[in-house]
Design an enzyme around this catalytic site. Structure first.
Site, mmCIF file in Angstrom:
data_model
loop_
_atom_site.group_PDB
_atom_site.id
_atom_site.type_symbol
_atom_site.label_atom_id
_atom_site.label_comp_id
_atom_site.label_asym_id
_atom_site.label_seq_id
_atom_site.Cartn_x
_atom_site.Cartn_y
_atom_site.Cartn_z
ATOM 1 N N ARG A 122 33.746 38.551 39.962
ATOM 2 C CA ARG A 122 34.858 37.717 40.432
ATOM 3 C C ARG A 122 34.329 36.611 41.327
ATOM 4 N NH1 ARG A 122 40.401 40.834 40.281
ATOM 5 N NH2 ARG A 122 40.456 40.544 38.079
ATOM 6 N N GLN A 127 35.709 32.286 36.541
ATOM 7 C CA GLN A 127 37.168 32.353 36.355
ATOM 8 C C GLN A 127 37.596 31.981 34.934
ATOM 9 O OE1 GLN A 127 39.064 30.171 39.504
ATOM 10 N NE2 GLN A 127 38.809 31.862 40.940
ATOM 11 N N ASP A 130 37.325 34.979 32.553
ATOM 12 C CA ASP A 130 37.845 36.245 33.056
ATOM 13 C C ASP A 130 39.000 36.749 32.190
ATOM 14 O OD1 ASP A 130 38.835 38.339 34.500
ATOM 15 O OD2 ASP A 130 38.818 37.299 36.427
ATOM 16 N N SER A 133 41.889 38.697 34.021
ATOM 17 C CA SER A 133 42.913 37.884 34.683
ATOM 18 C C SER A 133 43.855 37.260 33.659
ATOM 19 C CB SER A 133 42.279 36.770 35.514
ATOM 20 O OG SER A 133 41.621 37.317 36.618
ATOM 21 N N TYR A 229 39.123 43.176 44.890
ATOM 22 C CA TYR A 229 39.824 44.375 44.427
ATOM 23 C C TYR A 229 40.171 45.283 45.610
ATOM 24 C CZ TYR A 229 38.361 43.530 39.572
ATOM 25 O OH TYR A 229 38.174 43.022 38.324
HETATM 26 P P1 NAD Z 1 43.908 44.978 40.056
HETATM 27 O O1 NAD Z 1 44.535 44.848 38.706
HETATM 28 O O2 NAD Z 1 42.729 45.869 40.220
HETATM 29 O O3 NAD Z 1 45.034 45.517 41.075
HETATM 30 C C1 NAD Z 1 46.341 44.981 41.105
HETATM 31 C C2 NAD Z 1 46.842 44.965 42.529
HETATM 32 O O4 NAD Z 1 47.105 46.312 42.977
HETATM 33 C C3 NAD Z 1 45.861 44.382 43.539
HETATM 34 O O5 NAD Z 1 46.439 43.272 44.178
HETATM 35 C C4 NAD Z 1 45.601 45.533 44.504
HETATM 36 O O6 NAD Z 1 45.427 45.092 45.848
HETATM 37 C C5 NAD Z 1 46.879 46.343 44.368
HETATM 38 N N1 NAD Z 1 46.767 47.731 44.831
HETATM 39 C C6 NAD Z 1 45.767 48.635 44.627
HETATM 40 N N2 NAD Z 1 46.040 49.791 45.222
HETATM 41 C C7 NAD Z 1 47.261 49.645 45.828
HETATM 42 C C8 NAD Z 1 48.073 50.503 46.587
HETATM 43 N N3 NAD Z 1 47.708 51.756 46.881
HETATM 44 N N4 NAD Z 1 49.233 50.016 47.040
HETATM 45 C C9 NAD Z 1 49.616 48.752 46.760
HETATM 46 N N5 NAD Z 1 48.899 47.880 46.044
HETATM 47 C C10 NAD Z 1 47.722 48.331 45.575
HETATM 48 O O7 NAD Z 1 43.500 43.577 40.652
HETATM 49 P P2 NAD Z 1 43.674 42.091 40.089
HETATM 50 O O8 NAD Z 1 45.101 41.765 40.079
HETATM 51 O O9 NAD Z 1 42.929 41.952 38.812
HETATM 52 O O10 NAD Z 1 42.910 41.224 41.183
HETATM 53 C C11 NAD Z 1 43.070 41.387 42.562
HETATM 54 C C12 NAD Z 1 42.602 40.129 43.268
HETATM 55 O O11 NAD Z 1 41.270 39.760 42.886
HETATM 56 C C13 NAD Z 1 43.407 38.886 42.923
HETATM 57 O O12 NAD Z 1 44.608 38.818 43.601
HETATM 58 C C14 NAD Z 1 42.435 37.790 43.324
HETATM 59 O O13 NAD Z 1 42.494 37.528 44.701
HETATM 60 C C15 NAD Z 1 41.098 38.375 43.020
HETATM 61 N N6 NAD Z 1 40.551 37.764 41.768
HETATM 62 C C16 NAD Z 1 39.470 36.933 41.849
HETATM 63 C C17 NAD Z 1 38.940 36.343 40.695
HETATM 64 C C18 NAD Z 1 37.767 35.405 40.743
HETATM 65 O O14 NAD Z 1 37.415 34.953 41.807
HETATM 66 N N7 NAD Z 1 37.105 35.089 39.608
HETATM 67 C C19 NAD Z 1 39.511 36.624 39.456
HETATM 68 C C20 NAD Z 1 40.615 37.478 39.401
HETATM 69 C C21 NAD Z 1 41.120 38.045 40.577
#
Ligand code: NAD
Length: 377
Positions: A122, A127, A130, A133, A229
């Site tokens: 990430r 991006q 990805d 995403s 994450y």
């Molecule tokens: P994910 O699918 O692993 O998780 C989904 C959401 O569930 C996350 O926001 C996580 O905080 C939340 N979660 C986990 N346990 C929880 C709990 N017990 N209670 C409540 N919420 C909980 O994650 P995702 O959506 O793929 O990505 C998370 C973050 O990663 C994004 O919001 C972003 O900031 C970052 N991201 C960065 C890149 C990059 O830089 N290339 C790409 C994608 C995402």
């Protein structure tokens, strides 16, 4: 280098890893693209579209495997297909290898080099490649559409001669990529939206979409791991989370849950008792169903009804939007394949962090660059 696009054979899968619009650009990078007959059919991309874009159509998977240097397939190939692969061939996909340890061993024994795009680091440069995403955005959108379709009421406020109807209240639990898209979609449909995530950093993003971030404080630190994450929380903290969420779940009309921790079971955030406190006619769509679900009543792939509340555990929501899902995947794969080409000639540039982290197998070694990996299943 010849890229071979294999038709997906997993039941219910309608996406394809390449679409005709990226063929020309891949050719400009020096690739020849072979497409298995019918590879795009379930996503409405015909063989003729691929041929017109410059791809070579090939009748069977066996022929694609025989002629291609690099094979592209979203899902893990079957054992019979792997038997046909040869040393030095490259396999790229969204392979979820931890589900298929025997096939991974089979690929290792055959000397295939394997890249799994779900291991994408990430970082900003990654991006555009990805796939997690891209697909999470589609899942978040579709979860709200599915919920709205099942819901026996309206989402927006409506002022009519027959009276005023108040807007529905949608609660989104887990405000990552899928959750944020769910919030945006529910807002566009006119609902009031509340959202919660264990990572306080998302509060601002939630509010910028016009939703309310729930004021739940659990007094836990280090909730975030590398790459943005969330970490898996101890059971005692998850219990406190459930207690804090109970009143918000009870008053919601629709709950969309997307909470996930990479390569771990989804956290259990909604109990049967919490569902029983909801109003009959309410709907829960549990986007985390594939990893066990955020609601304890979720049955992956099914709708269940409990005390008048409908609960759905969708599997592969992006496959229900095959046209755009394939288009997004194709662009992600196109950007990834570009990493192999420098100065016009394709080769494995393992000095590149993205290739190192996504590489599952090379020269008979599993996770050859594991010390650099985000996590090792
Ligand atoms: P994910 O699918 O692993 O998780 C989904 C959401 O569930 C996350 O926001 C996580 O905080 C939340 N979660 C986990 N346990 C929880 C709990 N017990 N209670 C409540 N919420 C909980 O994650 P995702 O959506 O793929 O990505 C998370 C973050 O990663 C994004 O919001 C972003 O900031 C970052 N991201 C960065 C890149 C990059 O830089 N290339 C790409 C994608 C995402």
């Amino acid at each position: 280098m010849r890229i071979g696009l294999l038709r997906e054979r997993t039941p219910g899968e309608r996406r394809t890893a390449l679409t005709p619009d990226v063929i020309g650009r891949l050719q400009q990078r020096g690739y020849t693209v072979l497409v298995e007959h019918g590879a795009g059919q379930a996503a409405y991309y015909s063989d003729e579209d691929f041929r017109a874009a410059g791809a070579e159509l090939v009748a069977t998977a066996t022929e694609v495997i025989h002629h291609a240097d690099l094979l592209l397939r979203l899902h893990m190939p079957t054992e019979a297909e792997i038997e046909q692969l040869r040393t030095g061939q490259i396999l790229v996909g969204h392979l979820q290898a931890w589900r298929y340890p025997e096939r991974l061993e089979q690929l290792r024994a055959r000397g295939v080099t394997v890249f799994a795009l779900e291991r994408m680091p990430r970082i900003s440069r990654a991006q555009s490649m990805d796939i997690l995403s891209s697909m999470a955005s589609l899942a978040g959108y579709k979860a709200v559409i599915v919920a709205a379709e099942r819901f026996g009421r309206l989402l927006p406020m409506m002022v009519t001669a027959a009276g005023t109807i108040p807007p529905a209240l949608v609660l989104v639990i887990g405000a990552g990529v899928a959750g944020l898209q769910a919030i945006a979609t529910a807002r566009r449909l006119g609902a009031r939206v509340e959202a919660y995530d264990i990572r306080p950093a998302v509060k601002e993003q939630v509010e910028s979409l016009g939703a309310r971030f729930l004021p739940i404080t659990l007094d836990v630190h280090d909730v975030e791991q590398r790459g943005g994450y969330a970490r898996e929380l101890p059971e005692e903290v998850q219990r406190r989370q459930r207690e804090a969420l109970a009143t918000y779940v009870a008053r919601a009309d629709i709950v969309i849950t997307t909470a996930a921790v990479p390569e771990r079971p989804a956290p259990r955030l909604i109990t049967a008792e919490m569902v029983e406190a909801m109003r009959p006619g309410s709907v829960i769509v549990d986007v985390a169903a594939e990893t066990g679900g955020n609601c304890e009543l979720t049955r992956p792939g099914e709708w269940v009804e409990h005390h008048g509340v409908a609960i759905f555990g969708p599997l592969n929501l992006p496959a229900t939007l095959p046209i755009h899902a394939s288009q997004m995947l194709a662009r992600n794969f196109e950007q990834f394949l570009a990493l192999f080409v420098r100065d016009g000639s394709p080769r494995l540039h393992f000095e590149d962090e993205i290739l190192r982290q996504t590489c599952l197998l090379h020269n008979g070694t599993l996770y050859p660059f594991a010390e650099k990996a985000v996590s090792t299943p």
